[in-house]
Motif scaffolding. Structure first.
Motif, PDB file in Angstrom:
ATOM      1  N   THR A  68       0.944  -1.042  -0.496  1.00 13.57           N
ATOM      2  CA  THR A  68       0.364  -0.072   0.001  1.00 13.57           C
ATOM      3  C   THR A  68       1.019   1.074  -0.325  1.00 13.57           C
ATOM      4  O   THR A  68       0.401   2.445  -0.419  1.00 13.57           O
ATOM      5  N   SER A  69       2.354   1.532  -0.203  1.00 12.82           N
ATOM      6  CA  SER A  69       2.788   2.413   0.444  1.00 12.82           C
ATOM      7  C   SER A  69       4.444   2.054   0.259  1.00 12.82           C
ATOM      8  O   SER A  69       4.820   0.510   0.901  1.00 12.82           O
ATOM      9  N   ARG A  70       5.439   2.621   0.230  1.00 16.65           N
ATOM     10  CA  ARG A  70       6.896   2.545  -0.096  1.00 16.65           C
ATOM     11  C   ARG A  70       7.380   2.778   1.383  1.00 16.65           C
ATOM     12  O   ARG A  70       8.351   1.546   2.358  1.00 16.65           O
ATOM     13  N   GLU A  71       6.818   3.533   2.326  1.00 16.17           N
ATOM     14  CA  GLU A  71       6.741   2.836   3.766  1.00 16.17           C
ATOM     15  C   GLU A  71       6.899   1.598   4.579  1.00 16.17           C
ATOM     16  O   GLU A  71       6.862   0.645   5.201  1.00 16.17           O
ATOM     17  N   GLN A  72       5.922   1.504   3.514  1.00 15.40           N
ATOM     18  CA  GLN A  72       4.775  -0.101   4.491  1.00 15.40           C
ATOM     19  C   GLN A  72       6.236  -0.949   3.519  1.00 15.40           C
ATOM     20  O   GLN A  72       6.406  -2.024   4.770  1.00 15.40           O
ATOM     21  N   LEU A  73       6.675  -0.841   2.822  1.00 15.30           N
ATOM     22  CA  LEU A  73       7.989  -2.549   1.863  1.00 15.30           C
ATOM     23  C   LEU A  73       8.598  -2.062   2.962  1.00 15.30           C
ATOM     24  O   LEU A  73       9.608  -2.663   3.118  1.00 15.30           O
ATOM     25  N   ASP A  74       9.140  -0.671   2.463  1.00 20.25           N
ATOM     26  CA  ASP A  74      10.734  -0.608   3.633  1.00 20.25           C
ATOM     27  C   ASP A  74      10.444  -1.043   4.605  1.00 20.25           C
ATOM     28  O   ASP A  74      12.025  -1.849   4.865  1.00 20.25           O
ATOM     29  N   ASN A  75       9.760  -0.874   5.558  1.00 16.87           N
ATOM     30  CA  ASN A  75       9.812  -1.756   7.066  1.00 16.87           C
ATOM     31  C   ASN A  75      10.071  -2.777   6.851  1.00 16.87           C
ATOM     32  O   ASN A  75      10.406  -3.826   7.361  1.00 16.87           O
ATOM     33  N   LEU A  76       8.420  -4.180   6.127  1.00 18.44           N
ATOM     34  CA  LEU A  76       8.961  -5.606   5.862  1.00 18.44           C
ATOM     35  C   LEU A  76       9.679  -5.927   5.665  1.00 18.44           C
ATOM     36  O   LEU A  76      10.658  -6.439   5.947  1.00 18.44           O
ATOM     37  N   TYR A  77      10.851  -5.241   4.195  1.00 22.11           N
ATOM     38  CA  TYR A  77      12.303  -5.193   3.617  1.00 22.11           C
ATOM     39  C   TYR A  77      12.935  -5.273   5.158  1.00 22.11           C
ATOM     40  O   TYR A  77      14.179  -6.433   5.587  1.00 22.11           O
ATOM     41  N   LYS A  78      12.789  -3.913   5.741  1.00 22.72           N
ATOM     42  CA  LYS A  78      13.865  -4.249   7.204  1.00 22.72           C
ATOM     43  C   LYS A  78      14.052  -5.361   8.309  1.00 22.72           C
ATOM     44  O   LYS A  78      14.515  -5.852   9.319  1.00 22.72           O
ATOM     45  N   ALA A  79      12.805  -5.385   8.536  1.00 23.31           N
ATOM     46  CA  ALA A  79      11.993  -6.763   9.513  1.00 23.31           C
ATOM     47  C   ALA A  79      12.907  -7.937   8.731  1.00 23.31           C
ATOM     48  O   ALA A  79      12.953  -8.813   9.442  1.00 23.31           O
ATOM     49  N   LEU A  80      12.144  -8.388   7.703  1.00 26.04           N
ATOM     50  CA  LEU A  80      12.425  -9.504   7.123  1.00 26.04           C
ATOM     51  C   LEU A  80      14.382 -10.101   6.740  1.00 26.04           C
ATOM     52  O   LEU A  80      14.588 -10.765   7.038  1.00 26.04           O
ATOM     53  N   HIS A  81      15.502  -8.395   6.696  1.00 22.49           N
ATOM     54  CA  HIS A  81      15.954  -8.405   6.475  1.00 22.49           C
ATOM     55  C   HIS A  81      17.925  -8.650   8.195  1.00 22.49           C
ATOM     56  O   HIS A  81      18.329  -9.701   7.759  1.00 22.49           O
ATOM     57  N   GLY A  82      16.752  -8.333   8.613  1.00 19.07           N
ATOM     58  CA  GLY A  82      16.932  -8.116   9.847  1.00 19.07           C
ATOM     59  C   GLY A  82      16.786  -9.597  11.191  1.00 19.07           C
ATOM     60  O   GLY A  82      17.064 -10.031  11.832  1.00 19.07           O
ATOM     61  N   HIS A  83      16.057 -10.305  10.401  1.00 14.69           N
ATOM     62  CA  HIS A  83      15.472 -11.647  11.321  1.00 14.69           C
ATOM     63  C   HIS A  83      16.275 -12.509  11.247  1.00 14.69           C
ATOM     64  O   HIS A  83      17.490 -12.939   9.994  1.00 14.69           O
ATOM     65  N   PRO A  84      17.194 -13.050  11.779  1.00 14.60           N
ATOM     66  CA  PRO A  84      18.614 -14.087  12.277  1.00 14.60           C
ATOM     67  C   PRO A  84      17.934 -15.259  11.530  1.00 14.60           C
ATOM     68  O   PRO A  84      19.089 -16.185  10.962  1.00 14.60           O
ATOM     69  N   LEU A  85      16.761 -15.706  10.878  1.00  8.49           N
ATOM     70  CA  LEU A  85      16.546 -16.750  10.051  1.00  8.49           C
ATOM     71  C   LEU A  85      16.825 -16.770   8.702  1.00  8.49           C
ATOM     72  O   LEU A  85      17.021 -17.465   8.210  1.00  8.49           O
ATOM     73  N   VAL A  86      16.820 -15.272   8.556  1.00  7.80           N
ATOM     74  CA  VAL A  86      16.974 -15.038   7.201  1.00  7.80           C
ATOM     75  C   VAL A  86      18.419 -14.570   6.371  1.00  7.80           C
ATOM     76  O   VAL A  86      19.134 -14.255   6.589  1.00  7.80           O
ATOM     77  N   SER A  87      18.742 -15.161   5.221  1.00  9.40           N
ATOM     78  CA  SER A  87      20.146 -15.419   4.855  1.00  9.40           C
ATOM     79  C   SER A  87      20.133 -14.050   3.620  1.00  9.40           C
ATOM     80  O   SER A  87      21.304 -13.074   3.586  1.00  9.40           O
ATOM     81  N   ILE A  88      18.931 -13.931   2.742  1.00  9.22           N
ATOM     82  CA  ILE A  88      19.357 -12.989   1.202  1.00  9.22           C
ATOM     83  C   ILE A  88      16.967 -12.749   1.361  1.00  9.22           C
ATOM     84  O   ILE A  88      16.607 -13.437   1.789  1.00  9.22           O
ATOM     85  N   VAL A  89      17.394 -11.127   1.298  1.00 11.08           N
ATOM     86  CA  VAL A  89      15.437 -10.545   0.601  1.00 11.08           C
ATOM     87  C   VAL A  89      16.306 -10.258  -0.239  1.00 11.08           C
ATOM     88  O   VAL A  89      16.592  -9.206  -0.389  1.00 11.08           O
ATOM     89  N   LEU A  90      15.374 -10.378  -1.275  1.00 14.59           N
ATOM     90  CA  LEU A  90      15.318  -9.509  -2.624  1.00 14.59           C
ATOM     91  C   LEU A  90      14.066  -9.468  -2.967  1.00 14.59           C
ATOM     92  O   LEU A  90      12.980  -9.679  -2.770  1.00 14.59           O
TER      93      LEU A  90
END
Length: 90
Positions: A68-90
């Motif tokens: 719904t917004s750039r802010e929503q996507l940015d926040n989701l990317y940050k949450a995924l990228h910072g998660h300890p189980l995640v190696s890569i987010v594209l």
């Protein structure tokens, strides 16, 4: 850096694919689905696409979120990228 709506390549709202890769552990899909749901409460967990690596050590997931917004996507990317189980987010 803020991107003005008229300069964005994405027209909101829209479905937007996010790919996530990490080690194949039992809680990977459920845990990351919960992260996505926190940013897109209408996300349907049944739509998660899952691809194991050739040797089965890693798994790739695709989440098609309702962006719904750039802010929503940015926040989701940050949450995924910072998660300890995640190696890569594209």
């Amino acid at each position: 850096m803020e991107i003005k709506p008229e300069d964005s390549l994405i027209e909101y709202p829209c479905h937007f694919p996010i790919k996530v890769m990490g080690k194949a552990v039992p809680e990977f899909v459920q845990t990351l689905t919960e992260v996505v749901l926190a940013h897109d409460p209408k996300f349907d967990p049944a739509t998660v696409e899952m691809r194991p690596s050739g040797k089965g050590n890693y798994v790739g997931l695709t989440f098609r979120v309702w962006a719904t917004s750039r802010e929503q996507l940015d926040n989701l990317y940050k949450a995924l990228h910072g998660h300890p189980l995640v190696s890569i987010v594209l």
